[in-house]
Design an enzyme around this catalytic site. Structure first.
Site, PDB file in Angstrom:
ATOM      1  N   LYS A  22     -23.622 -32.263-110.557  1.00  0.00           N
ATOM      2  CA  LYS A  22     -22.309 -32.564-111.141  1.00  0.00           C
ATOM      3  C   LYS A  22     -21.422 -33.257-110.117  1.00  0.00           C
ATOM      4  O   LYS A  22     -20.796 -34.284-110.407  1.00  0.00           O
ATOM      5  CB  LYS A  22     -21.655 -31.284-111.633  1.00  0.00           C
ATOM      6  N   ARG A  91     -15.827 -25.467-111.373  1.00  0.00           N
ATOM      7  CA  ARG A  91     -17.079 -25.543-112.140  1.00  0.00           C
ATOM      8  C   ARG A  91     -18.272 -25.589-111.203  1.00  0.00           C
ATOM      9  O   ARG A  91     -18.227 -26.199-110.135  1.00  0.00           O
ATOM     10  CB  ARG A  91     -17.087 -26.781-113.044  1.00  0.00           C
ATOM     11  N   GLY A 100     -25.040 -23.985-118.924  1.00  0.00           N
ATOM     12  CA  GLY A 100     -24.476 -22.705-119.342  1.00  0.00           C
ATOM     13  C   GLY A 100     -24.925 -21.513-118.537  1.00  0.00           C
ATOM     14  O   GLY A 100     -24.524 -20.388-118.833  1.00  0.00           O
ATOM     15  N   MET A 102     -24.474 -20.896-115.204  1.00  0.00           N
ATOM     16  CA  MET A 102     -23.526 -20.440-114.192  1.00  0.00           C
ATOM     17  C   MET A 102     -22.105 -20.610-114.723  1.00  0.00           C
ATOM     18  O   MET A 102     -21.907 -20.903-115.894  1.00  0.00           O
ATOM     19  CB  MET A 102     -23.785 -21.168-112.884  1.00  0.00           C
ATOM     20  N   ARG A 335     -24.851 -37.026-116.365  1.00  0.00           N
ATOM     21  CA  ARG A 335     -26.122 -36.646-115.753  1.00  0.00           C
ATOM     22  C   ARG A 335     -27.228 -37.285-116.573  1.00  0.00           C
ATOM     23  O   ARG A 335     -27.007 -37.672-117.737  1.00  0.00           O
ATOM     24  CB  ARG A 335     -26.302 -35.125-115.730  1.00  0.00           C
ATOM     25  N   HIS A 451     -24.720 -24.965-126.839  1.00  0.00           N
ATOM     26  CA  HIS A 451     -25.580 -24.253-125.898  1.00  0.00           C
ATOM     27  C   HIS A 451     -26.995 -24.122-126.446  1.00  0.00           C
ATOM     28  O   HIS A 451     -27.988 -24.389-125.755  1.00  0.00           O
ATOM     29  CB  HIS A 451     -24.987 -22.867-125.603  1.00  0.00           C
ATOM     30  N   SER A 782     -67.529 -26.599-107.145  1.00  0.00           N
ATOM     31  CA  SER A 782     -66.513 -26.510-108.195  1.00  0.00           C
ATOM     32  C   SER A 782     -65.727 -25.240-107.920  1.00  0.00           C
ATOM     33  O   SER A 782     -66.298 -24.147-107.874  1.00  0.00           O
ATOM     34  CB  SER A 782     -67.150 -26.446-109.584  1.00  0.00           C
ATOM     35  N   CYS A 850     -62.658 -25.938-111.928  1.00  0.00           N
ATOM     36  CA  CYS A 850     -62.936 -25.655-113.336  1.00  0.00           C
ATOM     37  C   CYS A 850     -62.204 -24.417-113.844  1.00  0.00           C
ATOM     38  O   CYS A 850     -62.470 -23.943-114.945  1.00  0.00           O
ATOM     39  CB  CYS A 850     -64.431 -25.512-113.584  1.00  0.00           C
ATOM     40  N   TYR A 870     -62.294 -34.265-109.231  1.00  0.00           N
ATOM     41  CA  TYR A 870     -62.017 -34.094-110.659  1.00  0.00           C
ATOM     42  C   TYR A 870     -61.419 -32.722-110.926  1.00  0.00           C
ATOM     43  O   TYR A 870     -61.518 -31.801-110.109  1.00  0.00           O
ATOM     44  CB  TYR A 870     -63.276 -34.301-111.502  1.00  0.00           C
TER      45      TYR A 870
END
Length: 892
Positions: A22, A91, A100, A102, A335, A451, A782, A850, A870
């Site tokens: 912000k 803020r 919303g 904080m 933002r 919200h 693997s 895997c 992979y």
């Protein structure tokens, strides 16, 4: 001494680490010359110091005082001066958006004296007392920890006494009365009067915002969004501008593109005679942003121009908060906006066409999690359900569940395995845990910027907002539709976040177009493909071209293998042979285990061999030309035998009745013999192959014969033989040598050369730490990250997830379960060691993974960095892994 406070003009959008999102963006807009009220930002460094020491850093008070004096000079008035007070907002603003979660306090500087000055200066007594009651209400809840419902109930009581419904129906006298009531609540619950000193108000508010970083709802949100805990929040102190100064004033939220669909146009909400928190809280239903043109055409035109400026500057969808004070437009925040999965892909595709971003940037702006959301089922376009009503399509998707009317019930029922829809008049940050537990969210108030809508979009939850025609009665736990239908708590409803429709009962779902695209049912170049499918196709093609990691699938049968191939899998990374022994074949395994002689044992193996051969042949054919890694039998043999308790009861009952029970008794003796206290660390994997003669040999022979038959038919089978749970190279060498002997025998039998690689699964810490030795005898590794995680942590997954994992997550021991996203510091470190030592011993060794982590986006990025060849995951996650592998390569 570090600098802890920055005026807006001193910062920029590149200082988010220091100024928070912000503050950095307020600075950026200031430097762009946009109409931003003056103010200053207290840095995240100050917050981190405060949280660590429960005290403000030395020198901060003086810095704040100096910046406040500069602000007062710029505004020509002092904070809270009696005749014409400067008021400020305090803020929060973390690096990452936490909508919303904080705290915010508006109208700081008002007290019993300055409220009269504000009334005189503005010429509006109602506005002054409305602002004062808002300050006491927000300060009492945020700074002094007083339950917000106490203020809400008092507010509702004043409206009830006057016989009105809306807050705009209250006049100055009503708000003055509320001020007295609210001050009484503060005194009763804190033991002191509401603080009248303006600087004390500001300082206490700053401390409260810093402290809100560790509020339970903020901690929960960070955990959900995987936001680091040590960032802290900045605090922005900004001169107040007022949207509650009459009907020529107001407040709103605007998006440069639709955050739900991604389509270009004018999107947002506006609320006349209100402050910003009213829009987010949804206490009154807003009007569409386009209606502002009718209310104030000059401000509307200026806002559209600023929106274009910001989108071109940030090269992305921008989320903008603004206030109009008596015909003057002020920008309070911008933002890069949160968006749905569909919007993310559409916007990335549009920005490529508009020349605003490259394909590399486009791939970086979408995620595997978003792609997975697009693959969820949805309601059919021609659905025929019992329509209860329609609201705003705040966050798309199809959600079916039992209606619940508070977060506690949503959490409780969801933990019991129920799908629930959380129904509220409007949500607030305290509802976060219930929203996380619910399948979908329905509100009767609020718009696309409320919200509920913002948080739902961020979490990928289906949400319908502002369904005014549905009377949601949280006290009596029911929902009433215009047609008179009443939905009681526990009744099933369906909500469509794409259309905004709400249905009674369960509505059938269909496959999403994106799944049909991956399955090859929709050609992206055809008329059937919409812009979303084309956007996904474009980005996937680029991701596939960019990625270094190959993507395979975990598939145990031909059907799964074929589906995985359609989804883009480049082979099978894990074919689990134990799944082939279920059903009727369990009896053959029992015979193998119970065999008293080699002849009986061989008979069982001979009967299993052709069944296994056919299984493998089908899988190899489905993946023709692509590798199929077959893991030899891994689980403890007792898993194929009857439950020991049930069998004991059966034997005992038979004995009591004098019935014949020789077979059951023999079976029970075998089960007792094989019983282990910790079977996952017992007789399984390679140990089975060494202890049960002929078992692995049979499996390798079945693989070899299946491949030989397919080769004779002109096919291109590429099996790879994987030996599980190896802890020492000697185990591997014995099974490898036997496997190669069988491959030679079958090759000679069929007149073909069967030169298939033999490797191992690295799933024990010792295997990872001795990978250099093991690589001398293994042609591939693997990493079995499921078992490796269990053995590194000393966890039994089936037990710990149900027992204490929830407590570990709540207490912050884990940010996320190590079975969901790879533990990079522990398990990942072992993978890095094994990779380095394995490649040093055998430079050409093939390395893959895997475990279930192969489909987790964050884990895929780690595997890319670690240098694996992979990943392998479930068929449905293959597109996700492909995209994330491309994103990892694009990041470099």
């Amino acid at each position: 001494m570090p600098k802890y406070v920055y005026e807006f003009a001193e910062g920029s959008k590149d200082l988010k680490e220091l100024l928070g999102g912000k503050g950095a963006n307020l600075a950026e807009m200031t430097n762009l010359g946009l109409p931003v009220p003056p103010g200053f930002t207290i840095t995240t460094e100050a917050c981190r110091y405060f949280l660590a020491n429960d005290a403000m850093p030395d020198g901060l008070d003086a810095e704040i005082g100096a910046k406040l004096s500069a602000l007062e000079r710029a505004m020509g008035k002092r904070l809270g001066q009696p005749d014409d007070p400067l008021l400020v907002s305090v803020r929060s603003g973390a690096k990452f958006s936490m909508p919303g979660m904080m705290e915010t306090v508006l109208n700081i500087g008002l007290n019993d004296e300055s409220v009269h000055g504000l009334a005189a200066q503005s010429g509006d007594e109602r506005f002054a007392w409305d602002s004062y009651r808002r300050l006491i209400q927000m300060f009492g809840k945020t700074v002094q920890g007083i339950g917000g419902e106490l203020f809400d109930d008092a507010f509702e009581e004043v409206k009830r006494q006057k016989g009105v419904v809306g807050d705009l129906d209250l006049d100055a006298a009503d708000h003055r009365k509320l001020v007295d009531v609210f001050k009484g609540i503060v005194a009763e619950h804190t033991g002191r009067e509401f603080p009248a000193d303006p600087r004390e108000q500001m300082d206490l508010a700053v401390r409260a915002v810093f402290g809100s970083w560790n509020a339970p709802r903020a901690v929960l949100y960070r955990r959900q969004e995987r936001i680091p805990v040590d960032l802290g929040t900045a605090v922005n102190v900004c001169a107040m501008v007022f949207g509650n100064l009459g009907m020529d004033s107001g407040t709103g939220v605007a998006f440069t593109r639709d955050p739900a669909s991604g389509r270009q146009g004018v999107y947002g909400d506006y609320l006349q005679n209100a402050q910003g928190e009213d829009v987010v809280a949804g206490i009154r239903n807003t009007v569409p942003l386009a209606d502002l043109e009718r209310v104030d055409s000059r401000c509307y035109a200026e806002l559209l121009s600023i929106m274009e400026t910001l989108e071109n500057h940030y090269r992305d969808l921008c989320d903008i908060e603004f206030t109009i004070e008596r015909g003057k437009l002020w920008m309070l925040q911008t933002r890069v906006g949160k968006r749905t999965a569909a919007a993310a892909f559409r916007i990335a595709d549009q920005l490529i066409d508009q020349g605003m971003i490259t394909l590399d940037e486009a791939v970086s702006r979408v995620t595997g999690d978003q792609l997975a959301q697009l693959m969820f089922p949805r309601f059919a376009d021609d659905v025929e359900g019992h329509l209860l009503g329609t609201g705003m399509n705040a966050s798309p998707g199809a959600a079916v569940g039992k209606a619940v009317f508070d977060s506690y019930t949503a959490i409780k029922w969801a933990r019991s395995g129920e799908d629930v829809i959380l129904c509220r008049r409007e949500t607030n940050p305290d509802d976060l845990e219930g929203m996380l537990s619910a399948s979908g969210i329905l509100t009767s108030r609020g718009g696309k910027t409320s919200h509920a809508a913002v948080v739902a979009r961020g979490m990928g939850k289906t949400c319908v907002c502002g369904a005014e025609e549905l009377g949601i009665d949280t006290k009596n736990r029911r929902l009433t539709a215009p047609g008179g239908e009443v939905v009681e708590e526990g009744d099933v409803i369906s909500i469509d976040g794409t259309s905004g429709r709400v249905y009674l009962g369960a509505v059938p779902v269909v496959s999403s177009p994106v799944v049909r695209y991956f399955e090859g049912e929709i050609d992206p170049a055809s008329d059937e493909a919409d812009d979303l499918v084309r956007a996904v196709d474009r980005i996937m093609h680029y991701a596939d071209a960019a990625r270094r990691l190959r993507v395979r699938a975990n598939a145990d049968n031909a059907e799964d293998a074929a589906r995985a191939r359609r989804m883009g899998a480049e082979g099978v990374g894990l074919c689990r042979t134990e799944h082939m022994f279920l059903g009727d074949r369990r009896q053959l395994v029992e015979r193998l285990i119970l065999a008293d002689t080699e002849a009986e044992q061989q008979e069982a193996l001979d009967r299993l061999l052709p069944l296994q051969r056919d299984d493998f042949a089908e899988a190899f054919e489905a993946m023709d030309g692509l590798p199929v890694t077959v893991r030899l039998l891994d689980p403890p043999l007792h898993e194929f035998l009857p439950d020991i308790t049930e069998l004991s009861v059966r034997v005992a009952v038979a004995e009591s009745r004098g019935e014949s029970h020789e077979n059951d008794l023999r079976l029970l003796q075998a089960v007792h013999k094989l019983h282990e206290q910790n079977p996952m660390l017992g007789l399984r994997g390679v140990r089975l192959g060494l202890v049960v003669p002929g078992l692995f040999t049979m499996q390798v022979r079945a693989i070899a014969r299946a491949a030989a038959q397919l080769l004779a038919e002109g096919r291109r089978p590429r099996p790879e033989i994987m030996i599980p749970l190896v802890g020492t190279v000697q185990e591997l060498e014995i099974i490898r040598d036997e496997s190669n002997r069988v491959l030679r025998e079958v090759g000679e039998e069929y007149g073909v050369e069967l030169d298939f690689p033999v490797g191992t699964m690295i799933e024990l810490p010792r295997a990872a730490l001795t990978a250099g030795q093991i690589a001398e005898s293994a042609e591939f590794f693997s990493f079995g990250t499921n078992d490796l995680t269990q053995t590194v942590w000393g966890f039994s997954r089936d037990d710990v997830e149900a027992s204490f994992f929830s407590a570990y997550l709540e207490k912050g021991v884990f940010g996320v379960s190590p079975f969901e996203s790879l533990d990079v510091e522990g398990v990942g470190r072992l993978i890095e060691i094994a990779t380095a030592e394995g490649r040093a011993a055998r430079p050409g060794i093939k390395l893959g993974i895997c475990g279930e982590h192969g489909g987790d986006p964050d884990s895929v990025h780690f595997f890319h960095r670690a240098g694996l060849d992979y990943v392998s995951c479930s068929p449905f996650r293959v597109p996700v892994a492909r995209l994330e592998a491309g994103r990892a390569a694009a990041r470099g």
